[in-house]
Design an enzyme around this catalytic site. Structure first.
Site, PDB file in Angstrom:
ATOM      1  N   ARG A   1       0.820  -1.016   0.246  1.00 25.79           N
ATOM      2  CA  ARG A   1      -0.026   0.080  -0.024  1.00 25.79           C
ATOM      3  C   ARG A   1       0.681   1.371   0.132  1.00 25.79           C
ATOM      4  O   ARG A   1       1.695   1.392   0.871  1.00 25.79           O
ATOM      5  CB  ARG A   1      -0.778   0.203   1.188  1.00 25.79           C
ATOM      6  CG  ARG A   1      -1.811  -1.131   1.285  1.00 25.79           C
ATOM      7  CD  ARG A   1      -2.755  -1.389   0.491  1.00 25.79           C
ATOM      8  NE  ARG A   1      -3.865  -2.546   0.653  1.00 25.79           N
ATOM      9  CZ  ARG A   1      -4.758  -2.844  -0.043  1.00 25.79           C
ATOM     10  NH1 ARG A   1      -5.129  -2.230  -1.133  1.00 25.79           N
ATOM     11  NH2 ARG A   1      -5.205  -3.969   0.194  1.00 25.79           N
ATOM     12  N   PRO A   2       0.918   1.926  -0.998  1.00 21.39           N
ATOM     13  CA  PRO A   2       1.737   3.104  -1.313  1.00 21.39           C
ATOM     14  C   PRO A   2       1.366   4.215  -0.229  1.00 21.39           C
ATOM     15  O   PRO A   2       0.989   5.405  -0.840  1.00 21.39           O
ATOM     16  CB  PRO A   2       1.520   3.700  -2.699  1.00 21.39           C
ATOM     17  CG  PRO A   2       0.341   3.136  -3.072  1.00 21.39           C
ATOM     18  CD  PRO A   2      -0.210   1.673  -2.299  1.00 21.39           C
ATOM     19  N   CYS A   3       1.007   4.078   0.900  1.00 22.43           N
ATOM     20  CA  CYS A   3       0.557   5.130   1.719  1.00 22.43           C
ATOM     21  C   CYS A   3       1.575   6.173   1.993  1.00 22.43           C
ATOM     22  O   CYS A   3       1.220   7.146   2.773  1.00 22.43           O
ATOM     23  CB  CYS A   3       0.074   4.518   3.259  1.00 22.43           C
ATOM     24  SG  CYS A   3       0.973   3.323   4.072  1.00 22.43           S
ATOM     25  N   HIS A   4       2.533   6.192   1.596  1.00 20.75           N
ATOM     26  CA  HIS A   4       3.868   7.240   1.698  1.00 20.75           C
ATOM     27  C   HIS A   4       3.617   8.293   0.700  1.00 20.75           C
ATOM     28  O   HIS A   4       4.144   9.161   0.945  1.00 20.75           O
ATOM     29  CB  HIS A   4       5.244   6.511   1.358  1.00 20.75           C
ATOM     30  CG  HIS A   4       5.286   5.630   0.123  1.00 20.75           C
ATOM     31  ND1 HIS A   4       5.006   4.360  -0.122  1.00 20.75           N
ATOM     32  CD2 HIS A   4       5.539   6.264  -1.018  1.00 20.75           C
ATOM     33  CE1 HIS A   4       5.085   4.321  -1.208  1.00 20.75           C
ATOM     34  NE2 HIS A   4       5.527   5.307  -1.842  1.00 20.75           N
ATOM     35  N   ARG A   5       2.449   8.036  -0.138  1.00 18.71           N
ATOM     36  CA  ARG A   5       2.393   8.700  -1.150  1.00 18.71           C
ATOM     37  C   ARG A   5       1.320   9.927  -0.678  1.00 18.71           C
ATOM     38  O   ARG A   5       0.619  10.829  -1.504  1.00 18.71           O
ATOM     39  CB  ARG A   5       1.784   8.303  -2.424  1.00 18.71           C
ATOM     40  CG  ARG A   5       2.894   7.723  -3.123  1.00 18.71           C
ATOM     41  CD  ARG A   5       2.500   6.940  -4.382  1.00 18.71           C
ATOM     42  NE  ARG A   5       3.597   5.927  -4.776  1.00 18.71           N
ATOM     43  CZ  ARG A   5       3.211   4.878  -5.730  1.00 18.71           C
ATOM     44  NH1 ARG A   5       2.196   4.812  -6.250  1.00 18.71           N
ATOM     45  NH2 ARG A   5       4.187   4.017  -5.869  1.00 18.71           N
TER      46      ARG A   5
END
Length: 103
Positions: free
Chosen positions: A55-59
């Site tokens: 999950r690219p939650c860093h974006r």
DNA sequence: CTATTGACGACAT
DNA sequence: CATGTCGCCAATA
């Protein structure tokens, strides 16, 4: 037994649509999920994300162009974003409006 | 049901 | 531009 709420599902689903090298904000993400004022709740949802790697939650960042928080620390978030081509200078995303993804 | 929490946002100072 | 204050909302206790 998984207890992912519907709200979280919506958040994750939208999350996958963010292209590499771009970012979005908690607020925009909240709006995209039909909960306009739930920016905070979005942050809380991402925090409980069980599947961090996929999950690219860093974006997801703050509206003012700063990074916001991250489970593994904001420095880690900084490194990942940088690796994806997002330049961050002194805690602020450069060309913020330009790379901002609005669904 | 009520109270607290937190990876936020807008505005004032 | 940096900090502080108050409002906001879903999830949890």
């Amino acid at each position: 037994m998984n207890k992912i709420s519907q709200f979280n599902k919506q958040v994750f689903r939208k999350l996958d649509k963010i292209p590499r090298g771009r970012v979005t904000t908690y607020k925009i993400l909240a709006q995209a999920c039909g909960h306009g004022g739930a920016a905070r709740a979005v942050g809380n949802a991402l925090k409980r994300n069980p599947d961090l790697f996929f999950r690219p939650c860093h974006r997801v960042v703050k509206s003012d162009g700063s990074l916001g928080g991250y489970v593994q620390g904001r420095n880690k978030k900084f490194l990942i974003l940088r690796r994806e081509g997002v330049s961050v200078k002194d805690g602020r995303i450069q060309n913020f409006k330009k790379i901002l993804y609005k669904f």
